[in-house]
Design a protein around this motif. Structure first.
Motif, PDB file in Angstrom:
ATOM      1  N   GLU A  33      -6.903   5.205   8.869  1.00  0.00           N
ATOM      2  CA  GLU A  33      -5.788   6.151   8.871  1.00  0.00           C
ATOM      3  C   GLU A  33      -4.455   5.552   8.469  1.00  0.00           C
ATOM      4  O   GLU A  33      -3.454   6.274   8.352  1.00  0.00           O
ATOM      5  N   THR A  34      -4.395   4.225   8.238  1.00  0.00           N
ATOM      6  CA  THR A  34      -3.155   3.630   7.728  1.00  0.00           C
ATOM      7  C   THR A  34      -3.069   3.687   6.212  1.00  0.00           C
ATOM      8  O   THR A  34      -2.037   3.327   5.639  1.00  0.00           O
ATOM      9  N   THR A  35      -4.141   4.130   5.538  1.00  0.00           N
ATOM     10  CA  THR A  35      -4.172   4.168   4.075  1.00  0.00           C
ATOM     11  C   THR A  35      -3.069   5.049   3.522  1.00  0.00           C
ATOM     12  O   THR A  35      -2.892   6.198   3.929  1.00  0.00           O
ATOM     13  N   LEU A  36      -2.321   4.497   2.581  1.00  0.00           N
ATOM     14  CA  LEU A  36      -1.238   5.219   1.925  1.00  0.00           C
ATOM     15  C   LEU A  36      -1.137   4.713   0.493  1.00  0.00           C
ATOM     16  O   LEU A  36      -1.362   3.533   0.230  1.00  0.00           O
ATOM     17  N   HIS A  37      -0.826   5.598  -0.446  1.00  0.00           N
ATOM     18  CA  HIS A  37      -0.630   5.189  -1.844  1.00  0.00           C
ATOM     19  C   HIS A  37       0.800   5.478  -2.268  1.00  0.00           C
ATOM     20  O   HIS A  37       1.328   6.556  -2.004  1.00  0.00           O
ATOM     21  N   ARG A  38       1.417   4.485  -2.927  1.00  0.00           N
ATOM     22  CA  ARG A  38       2.770   4.656  -3.443  1.00  0.00           C
ATOM     23  C   ARG A  38       2.936   3.714  -4.626  1.00  0.00           C
ATOM     24  O   ARG A  38       2.261   2.674  -4.711  1.00  0.00           O
ATOM     25  N   PRO A  39       3.815   4.040  -5.579  1.00  0.00           N
ATOM     26  CA  PRO A  39       3.979   3.182  -6.755  1.00  0.00           C
ATOM     27  C   PRO A  39       4.793   1.930  -6.442  1.00  0.00           C
ATOM     28  O   PRO A  39       5.677   1.950  -5.575  1.00  0.00           O
ATOM     29  N   PHE A  40       4.477   0.849  -7.157  1.00  0.00           N
ATOM     30  CA  PHE A  40       5.246  -0.384  -7.077  1.00  0.00           C
ATOM     31  C   PHE A  40       5.518  -0.873  -8.498  1.00  0.00           C
ATOM     32  O   PHE A  40       4.603  -0.942  -9.319  1.00  0.00           O
ATOM     33  N   LYS A  41       6.749  -1.221  -8.793  1.00  0.00           N
ATOM     34  CA  LYS A  41       7.141  -1.690 -10.117  1.00  0.00           C
ATOM     35  C   LYS A  41       7.115  -3.213 -10.165  1.00  0.00           C
ATOM     36  O   LYS A  41       7.508  -3.884  -9.204  1.00  0.00           O
ATOM     37  N   LYS A  42       6.673  -3.742 -11.295  1.00  0.00           N
ATOM     38  CA  LYS A  42       6.681  -5.186 -11.481  1.00  0.00           C
ATOM     39  C   LYS A  42       8.115  -5.706 -11.476  1.00  0.00           C
ATOM     40  O   LYS A  42       9.034  -5.057 -11.975  1.00  0.00           O
ATOM     41  N   GLU A  43       8.255  -6.890 -10.889  1.00  0.00           N
ATOM     42  CA  GLU A  43       9.509  -7.637 -10.833  1.00  0.00           C
ATOM     43  C   GLU A  43      10.602  -6.962 -10.013  1.00  0.00           C
ATOM     44  O   GLU A  43      11.744  -7.406 -10.010  1.00  0.00           O
ATOM     45  N   ARG A  44      10.258  -5.910  -9.285  1.00  0.00           N
ATOM     46  CA  ARG A  44      11.227  -5.272  -8.388  1.00  0.00           C
ATOM     47  C   ARG A  44      10.978  -5.774  -6.971  1.00  0.00           C
ATOM     48  O   ARG A  44       9.844  -5.799  -6.500  1.00  0.00           O
ATOM     49  N   TRP A  45      12.052  -6.200  -6.314  1.00  0.00           N
ATOM     50  CA  TRP A  45      11.936  -6.663  -4.935  1.00  0.00           C
ATOM     51  C   TRP A  45      11.832  -5.477  -3.988  1.00  0.00           C
ATOM     52  O   TRP A  45      12.573  -4.502  -4.119  1.00  0.00           O
ATOM     53  N   TYR A  46      10.908  -5.579  -3.017  1.00  0.00           N
ATOM     54  CA  TYR A  46      10.750  -4.561  -1.979  1.00  0.00           C
ATOM     55  C   TYR A  46      11.010  -5.196  -0.619  1.00  0.00           C
ATOM     56  O   TYR A  46      10.520  -6.289  -0.335  1.00  0.00           O
ATOM     57  N   ARG A  47      11.793  -4.505   0.209  1.00  0.00           N
ATOM     58  CA  ARG A  47      12.096  -4.987   1.554  1.00  0.00           C
ATOM     59  C   ARG A  47      10.987  -4.539   2.511  1.00  0.00           C
ATOM     60  O   ARG A  47      10.737  -3.348   2.671  1.00  0.00           O
ATOM     61  N   LEU A  48      10.340  -5.493   3.131  1.00  0.00           N
ATOM     62  CA  LEU A  48       9.226  -5.218   4.033  1.00  0.00           C
ATOM     63  C   LEU A  48       9.614  -5.588   5.457  1.00  0.00           C
ATOM     64  O   LEU A  48      10.222  -6.637   5.699  1.00  0.00           O
ATOM     65  N   ARG A  49       9.254  -4.720   6.374  1.00  0.00           N
ATOM     66  CA  ARG A  49       9.510  -4.981   7.791  1.00  0.00           C
ATOM     67  C   ARG A  49       8.259  -4.632   8.584  1.00  0.00           C
ATOM     68  O   ARG A  49       7.671  -3.563   8.386  1.00  0.00           O
ATOM     69  N   LEU A  50       7.837  -5.535   9.433  1.00  0.00           N
ATOM     70  CA  LEU A  50       6.615  -5.371  10.223  1.00  0.00           C
ATOM     71  C   LEU A  50       6.942  -5.627  11.685  1.00  0.00           C
ATOM     72  O   LEU A  50       7.611  -6.612  12.013  1.00  0.00           O
ATOM     73  N   ARG A  51       6.434  -4.759  12.546  1.00  0.00           N
ATOM     74  CA  ARG A  51       6.699  -4.888  13.977  1.00  0.00           C
ATOM     75  C   ARG A  51       5.390  -4.726  14.745  1.00  0.00           C
ATOM     76  O   ARG A  51       4.666  -3.741  14.565  1.00  0.00           O
ATOM     77  N   ARG A  52       5.075  -5.698  15.591  1.00  0.00           N
ATOM     78  CA  ARG A  52       3.905  -5.630  16.470  1.00  0.00           C
ATOM     79  C   ARG A  52       4.400  -5.782  17.900  1.00  0.00           C
ATOM     80  O   ARG A  52       4.852  -6.847  18.305  1.00  0.00           O
ATOM     81  N   GLU A  53       4.324  -4.690  18.668  1.00  0.00           N
ATOM     82  CA  GLU A  53       4.797  -4.693  20.042  1.00  0.00           C
ATOM     83  C   GLU A  53       3.835  -3.865  20.873  1.00  0.00           C
ATOM     84  O   GLU A  53       3.541  -2.718  20.529  1.00  0.00           O
ATOM     85  N   GLY A  54       3.329  -4.453  21.968  1.00  0.00           N
ATOM     86  CA  GLY A  54       2.303  -3.776  22.738  1.00  0.00           C
ATOM     87  C   GLY A  54       1.082  -3.549  21.856  1.00  0.00           C
ATOM     88  O   GLY A  54       0.594  -4.464  21.205  1.00  0.00           O
ATOM     89  N   GLU A  55       0.597  -2.316  21.814  1.00  0.00           N
ATOM     90  CA  GLU A  55      -0.536  -1.991  20.955  1.00  0.00           C
ATOM     91  C   GLU A  55      -0.120  -1.230  19.697  1.00  0.00           C
ATOM     92  O   GLU A  55      -0.954  -0.694  18.981  1.00  0.00           O
TER      93      GLU A  55
END
Length: 206
Positions: free
Chosen positions: A131-153
């Motif tokens: 259920e986390t599957t998602l599709h979105r476009p990504f351009k070459k050589e473009r920087w993307y800001r990623l943020r990940l959070r793991r807290e509890g479950e």
């Protein structure tokens, strides 16, 4: 695949209901993920084209780098920027410890043909099947800001401030996709037949 892509917006709406807002900034200090503590694990060469930037070169399959510094343990939050330089598959795979009991999972960005985002694996289903599957476009050589959070479950993730993952994993089996990605565990970066770059990597305990 079309059916999966078509329901992506539905998943975003459901995710948005759970985690529509980026969480307030917690107080602990950020820790920089120093260049010198990343070591090549397999595949294409790991280089530092300039201070603060890591590059994983295209390999025949998986190219991987493993963190050898102080342990990154949950609960934590991670931020970085990533981009695809060449190739058409995932340019950022972040393997991270999901539980204190030792299970790790991988956040895939730009996989399975270049557009897939998701977590591998939940109940033995990889990023293209749960259920986390998602599709979105990504351009070459473009920087993307990623943020990940793991807290509890909970696992929550954002790309350029947009919520892309928001899931409660209580009672779920968490594991790595069978194969070479385990060379990154418990914490590492990877690409698949793709050259990727990473910069401004930092994390903090929550």
């Amino acid at each position: 695949m079309a059916a999966t892509a078509a329901c992506g917006s539905c998943r975003r709406e459901k995710i948005g209901e759970k985690a529509a807002e980026t969480p307030a900034e917690p107080s602990p200090t950020w820790n920089t993920l120093e260049d010198s503590s990343w070591k090549s694990a397999m595949g294409g060469q790991l280089t530092i084209p300039e201070p603060g930037t890591l590059r994983l070169q295209w390999g025949e399959g998986l190219s991987a780098a493993k963190w050898t510094g102080a342990a990154v343990l949950p609960p934590f939050e991670l931020e970085l920027e990533a981009r695809r330089i060449d190739g058409t598959d995932f340019f950022c795979g972040i393997t991270f410890p999901a539980r204190s009991t030792g299970e790790s999972v991988t956040w895939i960005v730009g996989g399975w043909g270049g557009s897939l985002v998701g977590i591998s694996s939940i109940d033995d289903k990889d990023a293209s099947e749960n259920e986390t599957t998602l599709h979105r476009p990504f351009k070459k050589e473009r920087w993307y800001r990623l943020r990940l959070r793991r807290e509890g479950e909970r696992i929550d993730a954002w790309i350029d401030g947009e919520t892309v993952i928001g899931i409660d994993t209580a009672g779920r089996k968490l594991s790595l996709r069978p194969g070479p990605i385990d060379s990154c565990a418990p914490f590492g970066l990877a690409t698949w037949q793709t050259t990727g770059e990473f910069r401004n990597l930092r994390w903090r305990t929550l």
